[in-house]
Design a protein around this motif. Structure first.
Motif, PDB file in Angstrom:
ATOM      1  N   LEU A 157      30.446  51.898  41.927  1.00 46.37           N
ATOM      2  CA  LEU A 157      29.785  51.525  40.536  1.00 46.37           C
ATOM      3  C   LEU A 157      29.001  50.012  40.854  1.00 46.37           C
ATOM      4  N   GLN A 158      29.418  49.582  41.950  1.00 41.68           N
ATOM      5  CA  GLN A 158      28.745  48.186  42.524  1.00 41.68           C
ATOM      6  C   GLN A 158      27.867  48.493  43.726  1.00 41.68           C
ATOM      7  N   ASP A 159      27.186  49.341  43.744  1.00 43.44           N
ATOM      8  CA  ASP A 159      26.488  49.293  45.025  1.00 43.44           C
ATOM      9  C   ASP A 159      25.598  48.004  45.286  1.00 43.44           C
ATOM     10  N   THR A 181      30.569  37.466  40.231  1.00 41.07           N
ATOM     11  CA  THR A 181      31.171  36.257  40.730  1.00 41.07           C
ATOM     12  C   THR A 181      32.336  36.207  41.136  1.00 41.07           C
ATOM     13  N   SER A 182      33.242  37.347  40.960  1.00 40.93           N
ATOM     14  CA  SER A 182      34.514  37.298  41.222  1.00 40.93           C
ATOM     15  C   SER A 182      34.729  37.091  42.814  1.00 40.93           C
ATOM     16  N   PRO A 183      33.918  36.850  43.728  1.00 38.88           N
ATOM     17  CA  PRO A 183      34.361  36.487  45.085  1.00 38.88           C
ATOM     18  C   PRO A 183      34.609  34.955  45.088  1.00 38.88           C
ATOM     19  N   HIS A 219      22.982  37.380  35.901  1.00 41.09           N
ATOM     20  CA  HIS A 219      23.925  36.065  36.060  1.00 41.09           C
ATOM     21  C   HIS A 219      25.160  36.661  35.458  1.00 41.09           C
ATOM     22  N   GLN A 220      26.264  35.782  36.131  1.00 44.58           N
ATOM     23  CA  GLN A 220      27.470  36.055  35.405  1.00 44.58           C
ATOM     24  C   GLN A 220      28.237  34.725  35.433  1.00 44.58           C
ATOM     25  N   VAL A 221      29.147  34.516  34.402  1.00 41.56           N
ATOM     26  CA  VAL A 221      30.107  33.413  34.544  1.00 41.56           C
ATOM     27  C   VAL A 221      31.492  33.984  34.712  1.00 41.56           C
ATOM     28  N   GLU A 222      32.209  33.385  35.746  1.00 51.95           N
ATOM     29  CA  GLU A 222      33.451  33.829  36.115  1.00 51.95           C
ATOM     30  C   GLU A 222      34.434  32.992  35.647  1.00 51.95           C
ATOM     31  N   GLY A 223      35.512  33.382  35.082  1.00 55.30           N
ATOM     32  CA  GLY A 223      36.646  32.551  34.764  1.00 55.30           C
ATOM     33  C   GLY A 223      37.944  32.687  35.315  1.00 55.30           C
ATOM     34  N   PHE A 259      39.741  49.423  33.249  1.00 54.12           N
ATOM     35  CA  PHE A 259      40.020  49.155  34.854  1.00 54.12           C
ATOM     36  C   PHE A 259      39.394  48.282  35.495  1.00 54.12           C
ATOM     37  N   PHE A 260      39.728  47.220  36.352  1.00 51.39           N
ATOM     38  CA  PHE A 260      39.408  46.820  37.394  1.00 51.39           C
ATOM     39  C   PHE A 260      40.121  46.669  38.367  1.00 51.39           C
ATOM     40  N   PRO A 261      39.698  46.759  39.793  1.00 57.08           N
ATOM     41  CA  PRO A 261      40.818  46.834  40.819  1.00 57.08           C
ATOM     42  C   PRO A 261      41.552  45.401  40.884  1.00 57.08           C
ATOM     43  N   PHE A 262      40.892  44.343  40.576  1.00 57.16           N
ATOM     44  CA  PHE A 262      41.597  43.003  40.881  1.00 57.16           C
ATOM     45  C   PHE A 262      42.413  42.265  39.530  1.00 57.16           C
ATOM     46  N   THR A 263      42.311  43.229  38.624  1.00 57.59           N
ATOM     47  CA  THR A 263      42.991  42.741  37.317  1.00 57.59           C
ATOM     48  C   THR A 263      43.992  43.801  36.695  1.00 57.59           C
ATOM     49  N   GLU A 264      45.255  43.478  36.278  1.00 58.74           N
ATOM     50  CA  GLU A 264      46.013  44.395  35.818  1.00 58.74           C
ATOM     51  C   GLU A 264      47.204  43.913  34.891  1.00 58.74           C
ATOM     52  N   LEU A 292      32.315  41.084  27.871  1.00 60.56           N
ATOM     53  CA  LEU A 292      32.891  40.742  29.359  1.00 60.56           C
ATOM     54  C   LEU A 292      33.913  41.526  29.645  1.00 60.56           C
ATOM     55  N   GLY A 293      34.315  41.426  31.130  1.00 58.53           N
ATOM     56  CA  GLY A 293      35.414  42.018  31.454  1.00 58.53           C
ATOM     57  C   GLY A 293      36.371  41.173  31.778  1.00 58.53           C
ATOM     58  N   ALA A 294      37.842  41.458  31.570  1.00 54.39           N
ATOM     59  CA  ALA A 294      38.750  40.615  31.701  1.00 54.39           C
ATOM     60  C   ALA A 294      40.093  41.226  32.142  1.00 54.39           C
ATOM     61  N   GLY A 295      40.942  40.454  32.410  1.00 50.86           N
ATOM     62  CA  GLY A 295      42.454  40.786  32.825  1.00 50.86           C
ATOM     63  C   GLY A 295      43.294  39.735  33.451  1.00 50.86           C
ATOM     64  N   MET A 296      44.500  40.407  33.658  1.00 51.12           N
ATOM     65  CA  MET A 296      45.499  39.617  34.408  1.00 51.12           C
ATOM     66  C   MET A 296      45.514  39.483  36.046  1.00 51.12           C
ATOM     67  N   PHE A 315      45.091  34.885  34.533  1.00 55.15           N
ATOM     68  CA  PHE A 315      44.016  35.758  34.202  1.00 55.15           C
ATOM     69  C   PHE A 315      42.455  35.525  34.512  1.00 55.15           C
ATOM     70  N   ALA A 316      41.741  36.245  34.721  1.00 55.69           N
ATOM     71  CA  ALA A 316      40.213  36.276  34.927  1.00 55.69           C
ATOM     72  C   ALA A 316      39.459  36.939  33.902  1.00 55.69           C
ATOM     73  N   PHE A 317      38.239  36.483  33.923  1.00 55.73           N
ATOM     74  CA  PHE A 317      37.426  37.257  32.998  1.00 55.73           C
ATOM     75  C   PHE A 317      35.875  37.108  33.773  1.00 55.73           C
ATOM     76  N   GLY A 318      34.889  37.822  33.494  1.00 61.39           N
ATOM     77  CA  GLY A 318      33.533  37.791  33.811  1.00 61.39           C
ATOM     78  C   GLY A 318      32.662  38.194  33.204  1.00 61.39           C
ATOM     79  N   MET A 319      31.652  37.370  32.690  1.00 59.09           N
ATOM     80  CA  MET A 319      30.651  37.569  31.373  1.00 59.09           C
ATOM     81  C   MET A 319      29.410  37.750  32.103  1.00 59.09           C
TER      82      MET A 319
HETATM   83  N1  PHE Z   1      33.618  41.327  38.170  1.00 62.44           N
HETATM   84  C1  PHE Z   1      33.635  42.055  37.038  1.00 62.44           C
HETATM   85  C2  PHE Z   1      32.427  42.867  36.857  1.00 62.44           C
HETATM   86  O1  PHE Z   1      31.607  42.276  37.350  1.00 62.44           O
HETATM   87  C3  PHE Z   1      34.186  41.514  35.673  1.00 62.44           C
HETATM   88  C4  PHE Z   1      35.478  40.796  35.839  1.00 62.44           C
HETATM   89  C5  PHE Z   1      35.861  39.506  36.303  1.00 62.44           C
HETATM   90  C6  PHE Z   1      36.552  41.609  35.261  1.00 62.44           C
HETATM   91  C7  PHE Z   1      36.912  39.122  36.261  1.00 62.44           C
HETATM   92  C8  PHE Z   1      37.994  41.339  35.217  1.00 62.44           C
HETATM   93  C9  PHE Z   1      38.068  39.873  35.669  1.00 62.44           C
HETATM   94  O2  PHE Z   1      32.211  43.892  36.243  1.00 62.44           O
END
Ligand code: PHE
Length: 348
Positions: A157-159, A181-183, A219-223, A259-264, A292-296, A315-319
């Motif tokens: 999904l993220q080539d 921006t999750s890295p 652009h994204q803003v990660e939290g 679903f995101f691999p890095f949050t659950e 945005l996407g988010a999760g624990m 928790f994390a999120f990315g918008m």
């Molecule tokens: N990195 C995810 C994306 O680009 C968004 C996301 C960030 C989801 C942090 C969950 C937590 O789609």
């Protein structure tokens, strides 16, 4: 016949003429008269051949010396006359200080920069710190450490764009343009102990052809918040506080399982549409807009960075910034953000 005495005479005359030249034009005439192609010093030099050898040398040297002195005197006089000319004009020509000046065209922030500033401003108000990471990443930070091993299906999904390893440095890992921006989450957690409260704005890249809803660079803003006892309720409350400040008090949020691999667990978050107040319209369709996407934070991620998932949670999120800008201003096509058409850019 040319002689040193004759040259001295010419020099005296020339010096006098330079001194009495009253403007630049007169000075130039003096130069032509003495140093020009048919000038008097040049004529002397031309007759040198008729002199006996020993005298020829003497007179030749004298002539060259005279020429040098004269050139020097002329340039000194020239500078003085130009200065006098400027001073004269300043003293006599009137300057109308009431004339309007020439305006300097000044720019303004691009809408995307404005929105990033607004988002980060809100989180700074909530006590978050701004963090940054590189746009050219290694696979480890962009995927592996975020619980996405090389064969993980979510990678498709993220080539992205890969960079030839030999051309950069001999890292063992693949080098790529970060897909999100999750890295930055990983980089920050590896650098410091909890508690962590950071916001990370920046560019992200995916292998997409530009169309109304896709850009290969956006652009994204990660939290990221990691601390003792952080719950899903904290995530929801934080996002609610953010959306109300960003989009207005009347906006509601809705979390959909995702679903995101890095949050659950993970969720996608929608905000109620400001145009129709959630009833459904042409812009939003259903009354809700995804922002945005988010999760624990997944325990595997916490372990990877050396945190103890039994002690801390987060928790994390990315918008997506372009998406938010588009919703706030009803922009019909993402490509308008990068076309640099001033009629568009200047509206914000
Ligand atoms: N990195 C995810 C994306 O680009 C968004 C996301 C960030 C989801 C942090 C969950 C937590 O789609």
């Amino acid at each position: 016949m040319a002689s040193k005495a004759e040259l001295d005479g010419i020099y005296e005359q020339a010096k006098g003429a330079v001194e009495s030249a009253s403007d630049l034009r007169a000075l130039d005439q003096v130069r032509v008269e003495f140093l020009g192609k048919k000038g008097r010093i040049t004529s002397v030099l031309k007759t040198l051949g008729q002199l006996p050898a020993d005298e020829r040398k003497l007179v030749g040297q004298a002539a060259n010396e005279v020429r040098r002195h004269l050139e020097g005197a002329i340039s000194v006089k020239q500078a003085a006359l130009s200065r006098a000319d400027v001073e004269e004009r300043l003293a006599t020509e009137a300057v109308d200080i009431t004339l309007p000046g020439r305006r300097v065209a000044h720019g303004s922030r691009h809408l995307i920069s404005q929105v990033i500033k607004e988002i980060t401003g809100i989180f700074i108000g909530l006590g978050y710190k701004v963090a940054e990471g590189p746009e050219v990443e290694i696979d480890y930070f962009n995927f592996k450490a975020l619980n996405q091993p090389p064969d993980h299906p979510a990678r498709s999904l993220q080539d992205t764009f890969y960079i030839k390893k030999e051309s950069v440095h001999p890292a063992d890992d693949d080098i790529l343009l970060r897909t999100h921006t999750s890295p930055v989450q990983i980089r920050v957690m590896k650098e410091q102990e909890p508690p962590v409260y950071i916001i990370a704005p920046g560019k992200a890249f995916r292998r997409d052809v530009p169309d109304p809803s896709h850009l290969p660079m956006f652009h994204q803003v990660e939290g990221l918040a990691v601390d003792e006892g952080i719950t899903f309720g904290d995530l929801k409350g934080t996002l609610e506080a953010f959306t109300k400040q960003m989009f207005g008090k009347k906006r509601k949020i809705r979390l959909r399982p995702h679903f995101f691999p890095f949050t659950e667990p993970s969720a996608e978050v929608d905000v109620s549409c400001a145009v129709c107040d959630g009833r459904g319209c042409r812009l939003c369709g259903s009354g809700w807009l995804e922002i945005l996407g988010a999760g624990m934070v997944d325990p595997n991620v916490l372990t990877e960075v050396g945190y103890d998932p039994e002690k801390v949670s987060g928790f994390a999120f990315g918008m997506g910034v372009e998406r938010i800008a588009l919703l706030m201003h009803g922009v019909p096509d993402l490509r308008m953000f990068i076309e640099n058409d001033m009629r568009f850019v200047k509206q914000f």
